[in-house]
Scaffold this active site. Structure first.
Site, mmCIF file in Angstrom:
data_model
loop_
_atom_site.group_PDB
_atom_site.id
_atom_site.type_symbol
_atom_site.label_atom_id
_atom_site.label_comp_id
_atom_site.label_asym_id
_atom_site.label_seq_id
_atom_site.Cartn_x
_atom_site.Cartn_y
_atom_site.Cartn_z
ATOM 1 N N ARG A 40 0.806 -1.171 -0.026
ATOM 2 C CA ARG A 40 -0.159 0.079 -0.025
ATOM 3 C C ARG A 40 0.754 1.387 -0.058
ATOM 4 N NH1 ARG A 40 -3.199 -1.361 5.435
ATOM 5 N NH2 ARG A 40 -2.361 -3.395 5.348
ATOM 6 N N GLU A 77 3.478 -10.044 15.233
ATOM 7 C CA GLU A 77 2.998 -10.689 16.352
ATOM 8 C C GLU A 77 2.732 -12.131 16.328
ATOM 9 O OE1 GLU A 77 -0.747 -8.984 16.437
ATOM 10 O OE2 GLU A 77 -1.567 -9.686 18.311
HETATM 11 O O1 LIG Z 1 3.552 -0.436 11.836
HETATM 12 P P1 LIG Z 1 3.595 -2.023 11.572
HETATM 13 O O2 LIG Z 1 3.044 -2.762 12.924
HETATM 14 O O3 LIG Z 1 4.591 -2.555 10.941
HETATM 15 O O4 LIG Z 1 2.204 -2.170 10.435
HETATM 16 C C1 LIG Z 1 2.078 -1.241 9.552
HETATM 17 C C2 LIG Z 1 2.180 -1.901 7.985
HETATM 18 O O5 LIG Z 1 1.296 -3.023 8.029
HETATM 19 C C3 LIG Z 1 0.787 -2.762 6.752
HETATM 20 O O6 LIG Z 1 1.404 -3.417 5.616
HETATM 21 P P2 LIG Z 1 1.264 -5.017 5.500
HETATM 22 O O7 LIG Z 1 2.556 -5.507 5.820
HETATM 23 O O8 LIG Z 1 -0.225 -5.665 6.079
HETATM 24 O O9 LIG Z 1 1.277 -5.160 3.679
HETATM 25 P P3 LIG Z 1 0.430 -4.391 2.581
HETATM 26 O O10 LIG Z 1 0.935 -3.089 2.524
HETATM 27 O O11 LIG Z 1 0.897 -5.520 1.350
HETATM 28 O O12 LIG Z 1 -1.020 -4.704 2.791
HETATM 29 C C4 LIG Z 1 0.840 -1.212 6.362
HETATM 30 O O13 LIG Z 1 0.491 -0.965 4.896
HETATM 31 C C5 LIG Z 1 2.089 -1.099 6.941
HETATM 32 O O14 LIG Z 1 3.174 -1.298 5.938
HETATM 33 N N1 LIG Z 2 -5.049 -1.586 11.769
HETATM 34 C C1 LIG Z 2 -4.654 -1.627 10.891
HETATM 35 N N2 LIG Z 2 -5.242 -1.159 9.636
HETATM 36 C C2 LIG Z 2 -4.728 -1.244 8.648
HETATM 37 N N3 LIG Z 2 -3.643 -1.450 8.200
HETATM 38 C C3 LIG Z 2 -2.769 -1.840 9.485
HETATM 39 N N4 LIG Z 2 -1.404 -2.340 9.426
HETATM 40 C C4 LIG Z 2 -1.068 -2.709 10.644
HETATM 41 N N5 LIG Z 2 -2.322 -2.507 11.435
HETATM 42 C C5 LIG Z 2 -3.128 -2.073 10.672
#
Ligand SMILES: O=P(O)(O)OC[C@H]1O[C@H](OP(=O)(O)OP(=O)(O)O)[C@H](O)[C@@H]1O
Ligand SMILES: Nc1ncnc2[nH]cnc12
Length: 152
Positions: A40, A77
């Protein structure tokens, strides 16, 4: 913890433009490149880099890059995650801003900072749409200015 989905915001022409322009305008002076985190973060990082006339560095999930400069794994986690920096994207001394949609625990941005600094870059800031303040993600990137359009 509710999942905060930015899909509807991206789908709205005015919202997408307003948030991209706001995040581009908020980049610190002297920023040389935008570092976007898969997946994202790519969407926002590309729009912001284009709006600001900067280069885009895409930090990727494992196994996607033909040439990897550095790889960092970090605890989730449940299990671990790994991010990789492409070769020949960051030069020594380059000042970058890390862009993503959500700052939760901060593990992702902390790992990305390590990738950038290993390649000799300097993290001038972190810019996200939404900060989940209760998870204290800022604490994972001490000394780095974090800008969030929204804080929950
Ligand atoms: O601060 P954190 O606890 O590390 O979480 C934040 C991250 O989690 C989500 O990405 P995700 O790894 O779910 O992948 P995506 O962007 O492909 O959905 C979001 O886009 C951030 O990159
Ligand atoms: N609560 C949340 N919503 C969307 N993206 C996330 N990535 C990590 N935590 C999230």
């Amino acid at each position: 913890m509710l999942f905060r989905d930015i899909s509807p915001v991206l789908a709205d022409p005015a919202a997408f433009r307003v948030l991209s322009d706001a995040m581009a305008a908020g980049l610190p002076a002297g920023t040389d490149a935008v570092v976007a985190i898969e997946a994202r973060g790519f969407i926002l990082g590309a729009a912001i880099a284009y709006a600001a006339g900067l280069g885009l560095v895409c930090v990727r999930k494992p196994g996607k890059l033909p040439a990897v400069r550095h790889r960092v794994s970090y605890a989730l986690e449940y299990g671990t995650a790994t991010l990789e920096l492409p070769e020949d994207t960051i030069r020594g001394g380059q000042r970058v801003v890390i862009v993503d949609d959500v700052l939760a625990t901060g593990g992702t941005v902390a790992a990305t900072r390590e990738l950038v600094e290993h390649a000799g870059g300097v993290v001038a800031g972190v810019s996200v749409i939404l900060e989940l303040a209760g998870l204290k993600g800022r604490a994972r990137v001490p000394g780095v200015d974090v800008t969030a359009l929204l804080t929950h």
